[in-house]
Design an enzyme around this catalytic site. Structure first.
Site, PDB file in Angstrom:
ATOM      1  N   ASP A  56      49.664  36.821  45.187  1.00  0.00           N
ATOM      2  CA  ASP A  56      51.008  36.491  44.710  1.00  0.00           C
ATOM      3  C   ASP A  56      51.519  35.166  45.273  1.00  0.00           C
ATOM      4  OD1 ASP A  56      51.000  38.850  43.245  1.00  0.00           O
ATOM      5  OD2 ASP A  56      51.857  40.010  44.884  1.00  0.00           O
TER       6      ASP A  56
ATOM      7  N   HIS B 281      54.675  38.378  38.299  1.00  0.00           N
ATOM      8  CA  HIS B 281      54.997  39.212  39.452  1.00  0.00           C
ATOM      9  C   HIS B 281      56.494  39.536  39.404  1.00  0.00           C
ATOM     10  CE1 HIS B 281      54.518  40.913  43.420  1.00  0.00           C
ATOM     11  NE2 HIS B 281      55.618  40.283  43.783  1.00  0.00           N
TER      12      HIS B 281
ATOM     13  N   LEU C 127      41.865  40.487  43.365  1.00  0.00           N
ATOM     14  CA  LEU C 127      40.624  39.799  42.978  1.00  0.00           C
ATOM     15  C   LEU C 127      40.075  38.991  44.152  1.00  0.00           C
ATOM     16  CD1 LEU C 127      41.906  38.658  39.487  1.00  0.00           C
ATOM     17  CD2 LEU C 127      40.116  40.381  39.907  1.00  0.00           C
TER      18      LEU C 127
ATOM     19  N   ARG D 281      44.635  45.218  40.493  1.00  0.00           N
ATOM     20  CA  ARG D 281      43.521  45.076  41.443  1.00  0.00           C
ATOM     21  C   ARG D 281      43.582  43.699  42.081  1.00  0.00           C
ATOM     22  NH1 ARG D 281      42.337  49.585  42.844  1.00  0.00           N
ATOM     23  NH2 ARG D 281      40.433  48.783  43.770  1.00  0.00           N
TER      24      ARG D 281
END
Ligand code: GAR
Length: 197
Positions: free
Chosen positions: A146, A110, A94, A92
């Site tokens: 990311d 990641h 954020l 999800r």
């Protein structure tokens, strides 16, 4: 002070298991909570078997209201009073408000060599680009998806004939090496990137 660590997952939680096992074996941090946005996430059972308290907050009833979902998610997290929050396959996005609460103490793993391939389908994108190597990154979480300071990376050679699945499987092996090692360093205050071959 031994930091308290909460971990957010969405699925099988193999990275979470490696983090918990490393903390329990080496004592550099204490796992205080594993929480998921999906009550069916098999990682919750794995966490419970490791003796870690769990919580599940289904994001679906909240629709697009991320803030309302996060308000519920925050309850068990704040009750567990973590010093560090680790995202481990938590799928999800954020809000900046949630991220801001844990600024400088939220980590994510990641499956790409960031800044390449933020977002989804990282392995297929690396293959489509003709890359000769792939890998994974642990970084501090900032409001940009990311993004954020890189705390560690592990590189994996792309082999002829690799599919997204075969590449993902080899990258995952490196994720399991990298994340516990980075968390251990982070717990001791080390912020320089750990680079694994
Ligand atoms: C891992 O490969 C992780 O890097 C990835 O999801 C997988 C979770 O596996 N995370 C992301 O793609 C986040 N954007 P796991 O549940 O077995 O740890």
């Amino acid at each position: 002070m031994i930091p308290r660590v909460a971990i957010l997952i969405s699925g099988g939680g193999s990275n979470m298991v490696r983090l918990v096992e490393a903390m329990q074996a080496e004592g550099f941090a204490t796992p205080v909570l594993v929480a998921s946005n999906d009550a069916a996430a098999s990682g919750l059972d794995r966490a419970a078997k490791l003796g870690v308290p769990t919580a599940a907050i289904d994001h679906r009833p909240f629709g697009r209201d991320r803030a309302a979902f996060e308000a519920e998610l925050l309850k068990p997290i704040l009750a567990a009073a973590p010093d560090v929050l680790c995202l481990a396959g938590f799928m999800r996005v954020l809000t900046p408000e949630f991220v801001g609460r844990f600024a400088g103490r939220m980590l994510n793993i990641h499956p790409s060599l960031l800044p390449k391939y933020p977002g989804l389908h990282t392995h297929q994108r690396a293959l489509d680009a003709g890359d000769t190597e792939a890998g994974c990154t642990v970084h501090e979480v900032t409001p940009v998806l990311d993004d954020g300071p890189i705390l560690g990376q592990a590189r994996v050679a792309i082999e002829p004939g690799d599919s997204a699945d075969t590449l993902a499987a080899r990258v995952l092996v490196q994720e399991h090496r990298l994340y516990p090692a980075v968390l251990k360093r982070f717990a001791s205050g080390e912020r320089t990137p750990l680079l694994l071959g």
